[in-house]
Design a protein around this motif. Sequence first.
Motif, short mmCIF file in Angstrom:
data_model
loop_
_atom_site.label_atom_id
_atom_site.label_comp_id
_atom_site.label_asym_id
_atom_site.label_seq_id
_atom_site.Cartn_x
_atom_site.Cartn_y
_atom_site.Cartn_z
N TRP A 11 0.73 -1.39 -0.15
CA TRP A 11 0.00 -0.11 0.15
C TRP A 11 0.70 1.33 -0.07
O TRP A 11 0.24 2.35 -0.10
CB TRP A 11 -1.03 0.14 1.23
CG TRP A 11 -1.70 -0.94 1.48
CD1 TRP A 11 -2.64 -1.96 0.71
CD2 TRP A 11 -1.58 -2.00 2.52
NE1 TRP A 11 -3.06 -2.87 1.23
CE2 TRP A 11 -2.52 -3.11 2.41
CE3 TRP A 11 -1.05 -1.90 3.80
CZ2 TRP A 11 -2.81 -4.12 3.44
CZ3 TRP A 11 -1.09 -3.12 4.98
CH2 TRP A 11 -2.05 -3.88 4.43
N LEU A 12 2.12 1.07 0.08
CA LEU A 12 3.20 2.29 0.50
C LEU A 12 3.82 2.74 -0.93
O LEU A 12 4.08 1.82 -1.51
CB LEU A 12 3.83 2.04 1.64
CG LEU A 12 3.16 1.83 2.65
CD1 LEU A 12 4.09 1.60 3.86
CD2 LEU A 12 2.05 2.94 3.34
N LEU A 39 1.65 1.27 -7.35
CA LEU A 39 1.32 1.83 -5.86
C LEU A 39 1.75 3.17 -6.31
O LEU A 39 2.27 3.88 -6.84
CB LEU A 39 2.26 1.26 -5.01
CG LEU A 39 1.85 -0.35 -4.66
CD1 LEU A 39 3.13 -1.10 -3.99
CD2 LEU A 39 0.64 -0.35 -3.73
N PRO A 132 -6.34 -1.14 1.54
CA PRO A 132 -5.54 -0.64 2.61
C PRO A 132 -6.12 -0.73 3.81
O PRO A 132 -7.37 -1.07 3.93
CB PRO A 132 -5.32 1.11 2.07
CG PRO A 132 -5.50 0.76 0.68
CD PRO A 132 -6.54 -0.03 0.43
N ALA A 155 -2.24 5.90 1.45
CA ALA A 155 -2.27 4.32 1.00
C ALA A 155 -3.04 4.08 -0.18
O ALA A 155 -4.23 4.69 -0.48
CB ALA A 155 -2.65 3.48 2.17
N THR A 156 -2.53 3.38 -0.92
CA THR A 156 -3.19 2.77 -2.18
C THR A 156 -3.41 1.28 -2.21
O THR A 156 -2.63 0.49 -1.82
CB THR A 156 -2.44 3.34 -3.38
OG1 THR A 156 -1.01 2.92 -3.43
CG2 THR A 156 -2.69 4.74 -3.68
N HIS A 158 -3.28 -2.47 -3.00
CA HIS A 158 -1.98 -3.34 -3.51
C HIS A 158 -2.35 -4.29 -4.58
O HIS A 158 -3.18 -5.17 -4.25
CB HIS A 158 -1.11 -4.02 -2.39
CG HIS A 158 0.03 -4.30 -2.79
ND1 HIS A 158 1.30 -3.33 -2.19
CD2 HIS A 158 0.59 -5.41 -3.31
CE1 HIS A 158 2.19 -4.46 -2.70
NE2 HIS A 158 1.89 -5.51 -3.22
#
Length: 234
Positions: A11-12, A39, A132, A155-156, A158
């Motif tokens: 997520w990062l 991401l 996330p 966060a996005t 994954h």
Amino acid sequence: MTQFVLVAGAWLGSWAWDEVVPHLRAAGHGAHPLTLSGLADKQGVPAGQQTHVRDIVDEVERLDLREVVLVGHSYAGIPVGQAAERIGDRLTRVVFVDSNVPAVDESFVSTWWEGPAKFEAVLAANGDVWPPLTAPDFEGQGLTEEQIARFVGRATPHPGATLSEPAVLTRPLGELPATYIKCLLDGPEPTDDVAELLKSEHWRLVELDTGHWPMLSRPTELARILLDADGSAG
């Protein structure tokens, strides 16, 4: 001059290292935080696990980096561990930050502690992405409300393929020079696969009394450990 290539977990993006990078550069070293395909600012770029391995190798080669310390946090330990053997004599050390580690023919999903079927169901229910975390998921991880809000806000999702594809290794991971940082609030003991690797004379364990995201909760202490990992601290 050590060149740190920093890769955060699920997520990062590269932003996760914003408070670590200045410490490494102030000590006279290079610091190269990397966003993996699919991401953060690369959201929407198609990606499988081998895409992420190539992301890391390509960055090292593009910048012609030498004396490289590859740093992989959480999920990113899987592609970082594979990339480490592919950059050859450019590598000084690998640092796994409370991370998964690659194993031949195993994926992140296949080693999921609650079982692969449960994780596969999560991906299937969310269009083959891993959503996330939400704020309540961070309880007990040593993060402030501000740090949690920063994580949740940036966060996005994954990409699922990066989690389900198997790792490819051509040599035993225990032969690589490695430091494993165990974040104690996320569990006091390394997982069984990491514990086995730590039996190697090339691996060493460092404990950090914080949660699973030390680049957010304890960036100064994490930077010091990274600098110590190959004798770079001054």
